[in-house]
Design a protein around this motif. Structure first.
Motif, mmCIF file in Angstrom:
data_model
loop_
_atom_site.group_PDB
_atom_site.id
_atom_site.type_symbol
_atom_site.label_atom_id
_atom_site.label_comp_id
_atom_site.label_asym_id
_atom_site.label_seq_id
_atom_site.Cartn_x
_atom_site.Cartn_y
_atom_site.Cartn_z
ATOM 1 N N ALA A 404 37.606 45.378 27.173
ATOM 2 C CA ALA A 404 36.274 45.923 27.578
ATOM 3 C C ALA A 404 35.414 44.663 28.062
ATOM 4 N N GLY A 405 35.449 43.736 27.600
ATOM 5 C CA GLY A 405 34.431 42.677 28.112
ATOM 6 C C GLY A 405 34.615 42.333 29.418
ATOM 7 N N PRO A 406 35.796 41.860 29.754
ATOM 8 C CA PRO A 406 35.943 41.614 31.045
ATOM 9 C C PRO A 406 35.766 42.731 32.219
ATOM 10 N N VAL A 407 35.872 43.965 31.679
ATOM 11 C CA VAL A 407 35.607 45.021 32.630
ATOM 12 C C VAL A 407 34.124 45.380 32.639
ATOM 13 N N VAL A 408 33.256 45.067 31.691
ATOM 14 C CA VAL A 408 31.832 45.001 31.727
ATOM 15 C C VAL A 408 31.387 44.085 32.689
ATOM 16 N N PHE A 409 32.100 42.771 32.801
ATOM 17 C CA PHE A 409 31.663 41.513 33.433
ATOM 18 C C PHE A 409 32.082 42.127 34.934
ATOM 19 N N LEU A 410 33.087 42.559 35.208
ATOM 20 C CA LEU A 410 33.421 42.962 36.779
ATOM 21 C C LEU A 410 32.388 44.186 37.130
ATOM 22 N N ALA A 411 31.926 44.798 36.062
ATOM 23 C CA ALA A 411 31.002 46.033 36.548
ATOM 24 C C ALA A 411 29.605 45.636 36.902
ATOM 25 N N SER A 412 29.461 44.274 36.390
ATOM 26 C CA SER A 412 27.951 43.910 36.462
ATOM 27 C C SER A 412 27.708 42.889 37.900
ATOM 28 N N ASP A 413 26.351 42.773 37.750
ATOM 29 C CA ASP A 413 26.310 41.663 39.170
ATOM 30 C C ASP A 413 26.575 40.257 38.770
ATOM 31 N N LEU A 414 27.037 39.968 37.686
ATOM 32 C CA LEU A 414 27.610 38.705 37.528
ATOM 33 C C LEU A 414 28.593 38.554 38.318
ATOM 34 N N ALA A 415 29.412 39.528 38.749
ATOM 35 C CA ALA A 415 30.686 39.574 39.359
ATOM 36 C C ALA A 415 30.487 39.934 40.887
ATOM 37 N N LYS A 416 29.100 39.936 41.193
ATOM 38 C CA LYS A 416 28.723 40.582 42.518
ATOM 39 C C LYS A 416 29.437 39.959 43.767
ATOM 40 N N PHE A 417 30.032 38.727 43.647
ATOM 41 C CA PHE A 417 30.721 38.129 44.913
ATOM 42 C C PHE A 417 32.337 38.144 44.612
ATOM 43 N N MET A 418 32.531 39.099 43.543
ATOM 44 C CA MET A 418 34.143 39.086 43.141
ATOM 45 C C MET A 418 34.644 40.652 43.716
ATOM 46 N N THR A 419 35.623 40.688 44.849
ATOM 47 C CA THR A 419 36.243 41.863 45.054
ATOM 48 C C THR A 419 37.754 41.349 45.322
ATOM 49 N N GLY A 420 38.541 42.279 45.229
ATOM 50 C CA GLY A 420 39.976 41.788 45.521
ATOM 51 C C GLY A 420 40.604 40.996 44.695
ATOM 52 N N SER A 421 39.904 40.695 43.496
ATOM 53 C CA SER A 421 40.377 39.810 42.408
ATOM 54 C C SER A 421 41.174 40.466 41.326
ATOM 55 N N SER A 422 41.915 39.725 40.797
ATOM 56 C CA SER A 422 42.726 40.318 39.654
ATOM 57 C C SER A 422 42.498 39.307 38.457
ATOM 58 N N VAL A 423 42.244 40.087 37.346
ATOM 59 C CA VAL A 423 41.748 39.140 36.199
ATOM 60 C C VAL A 423 42.799 39.292 35.119
ATOM 61 N N LEU A 424 43.576 38.111 34.765
ATOM 62 C CA LEU A 424 44.628 38.126 33.816
ATOM 63 C C LEU A 424 43.999 38.007 32.321
ATOM 64 N N VAL A 425 43.990 39.146 31.494
ATOM 65 C CA VAL A 425 43.624 38.761 30.121
ATOM 66 C C VAL A 425 44.883 39.096 29.080
ATOM 67 N N ASP A 426 45.617 37.924 28.801
ATOM 68 C CA ASP A 426 46.645 38.407 28.178
ATOM 69 C C ASP A 426 47.022 37.274 26.788
ATOM 70 N N GLY A 427 45.889 36.511 26.517
ATOM 71 C CA GLY A 427 45.925 35.638 25.236
ATOM 72 C C GLY A 427 46.877 34.470 25.540
ATOM 73 N N GLY A 428 47.062 34.083 27.126
ATOM 74 C CA GLY A 428 47.849 32.952 27.486
ATOM 75 C C GLY A 428 49.365 33.313 27.439
ATOM 76 N N CYS A 429 49.749 34.449 27.295
ATOM 77 C CA CYS A 429 51.245 34.873 27.052
ATOM 78 C C CYS A 429 51.860 34.463 28.705
ATOM 79 N N PHE A 430 51.279 34.827 29.626
ATOM 80 C CA PHE A 430 51.789 34.655 30.959
ATOM 81 C C PHE A 430 52.242 33.103 31.156
ATOM 82 N N VAL A 431 51.412 32.299 30.717
ATOM 83 C CA VAL A 431 51.479 30.826 31.150
ATOM 84 C C VAL A 431 52.385 30.191 30.091
ATOM 85 N N ASN A 432 52.557 30.525 28.926
ATOM 86 C CA ASN A 432 53.645 30.169 27.868
ATOM 87 C C ASN A 432 55.122 30.500 28.249
#
Length: 434
Positions: A404-432
């Motif tokens: 929910a936190g990253p979703v609120v961030f992407l919904a807000s103007d804090l992410a106003k220059f972000m589009t076409g981005s993919s935000v990985l939220v996985d507790g570090g699993c992918f890089v381990n």
């Protein structure tokens, strides 16, 4: 959103008595004409806009000027009536307005601090401030940090007036007479990630939430309880039931937003299913159902949301698809599911190109292993669950509110220059890899 504190705290939400006292005061324009504060509220209400009061420290402070300039650049303020109030004399109003680039705000002076005191915004003794009944100075913190902190709280406005917090650090405080934004629609919102996103959006200032759910007995009960939770947070929730794979349901979601709220600011495509099944055992009906719900339904609902965003005034919005870490890697019993999540990620990237000129941002969130109903049975195996936990550097599985936190961030103007981005939220699993 700043949590309301004790009523005597300088960070507390103003009481009804404080708002009433504020409306009984007046401010002065550049000609020293008395302007009733009540009339400012009435003017905003007549335009069906929330009133935002910004209190500066003084009319010559450089930090205050940077703050007001930052506000002028924020698209958040396109649907509010904004008034700048300073503790200086009326003669300084026009000079101050010119020094900040003549933004389309109203500027007034409050030399006796009557409005400041009525709303209780002058009592804080800041690090560099002086007596508590005077307008203090600023905290010694960076401008960038302060702008970000201020905008964070700005997108989280509440039903009551909001004051306090980091606004003072940049020379301003905000007072909202009523909510003005945003309106959010979420598919599959009755449980899990969708529910967490709905509650987070409401807690961060959403005035209206369109809650989509399947419509069976269980999800109906869940949606109705969510509606009450959202109401407790001050957000009106509208329920829309139906199978998201039906294109008419996606259109019904957009129609509900337009009918009930007049617009749609944020759309979260979250609905999805994953009946675990081996590759060789995969049935054609299962394959098609997963594609219809996870990808086709997401496309039609997103398209309906984007069409509304493109025609509303002001146009634009934020679209967020809940994809998955499995958009990047495979899953033994998810060969039907992984292509849909990769497709969602790809769809957001293409939509970002096509919808960007319309002011619509499109991004995706890629959750890792999140404990929800979709994998509850799979995680009942204690040994498998522990193996999954051990793969995460944070040594735990994810929870819906972690997304929910990253979703609120992407919904807000804090992410106003972000589009076409993919935000990985996985507790570090992918890089381990260990």
């Amino acid at each position: 959103m700043s949590t309301a504190t004790h009523a005597d705290s300088d960070d507390a939400l103003p009481t009804a008595a404080q708002l009433s006292a504020a409306k009984a005061t007046h401010v002065l324009d550049s000609h020293a004409t008395r302007i009733s504060v009540a009339s400012l509220f009435d003017d905003a209400q007549a335009q069906q806009l929330p009133l935002v009061l910004v209190f500066t420290r003084h009319f010559h402070c450089g930090m205050c000027k940077e703050f007001v300039r930052a506000l002028a650049e924020s698209s958040i303020l396109t649907r509010v009536e904004l008034v700048i109030v300073g503790p200086g004399e009326p003669a300084g109003v026009e000079t101050y307005k010119a020094s900040v680039g003549n933004p389309p705000f109203k500027f007034f002076a409050d030399p006796q601090l009557n409005l400041y005191h009525a709303l209780g915004v002058t009592r804080r003794n800041l690090e560099l401030g002086d007596a508590k009944e005077k307008v203090g100075a600023h905290h010694k913190v960076g401008l960038t940090h302060n702008v970000i902190s201020s905008v964070i709280d700005l997108v989280k406005s509440g039903t009551q007036a909001l004051k306090g917090g980091d606004f003072k650090q940049l020379g301003g405080e905000f007072v909202f007479s009523e909510k003005g934004e945003p309106v959010v629609a979420i598919t599959g919102a009755s449980r899990g990630i969708g529910r967490a996103c709905a509650l987070a959006c409401a807690a961060h200032g959403a005035t209206g939430v369109v809650v989509h759910y399947l419509g069976d007995t269980q999800t109906t009960a869940e949606a109705e309880s969510l509606q009450q939770e959202l109401a407790d947070l001050g957000a009106k929730a509208v329920l829309v039931a139906g199978d998201i794979s039906d294109a008419t349901v996606g259109q019904a979601i957009a129609d509900a937003a337009e009918r009930e709220f007049g617009r749609l600011d944020v759309f979260v495509s979250n609905a999805g299913i994953c009946p675990f099944m081996g590759f060789l055992e995969m049935e054609a009906s299962t394959w098609r159902k997963v594609q219809d719900v996870n990808l086709n339904g997401a496309f039609f609902a997103t398209q309906a949301a984007a069409r509304l965003m493109s025609k509303q005034s002001p146009r634009g919005g934020s679209i967020i698809a809940i994809a998955s870490i499995l958009a990047l890697v495979g899953g033994e019993f998810q060969s039907h599911y992984t292509p849909t999540k990769a497709g969602l990620k790809s769809m957001m990237e293409s939509a970002a190109i096509g919808l960007g000129p319309l002011g619509i941002r499109c991004n995706s969130v890629l959750p890792g292993t999140i404990e929800t109903a979709i994998n509850a049975d799979d995680l009942k195996d204690d040994a498998k669950r522990q193996r999954m936990v051990d793969r995460h550097p944070l040594r735990r599985l994810g929870r819906p509110d972690d997304i929910a936190g990253p979703v609120v961030f992407l919904a807000s103007d804090l992410a106003k220059f972000m589009t076409g981005s993919s935000v990985l939220v996985d507790g570090g699993c992918f890089v381990n890899l260990q």
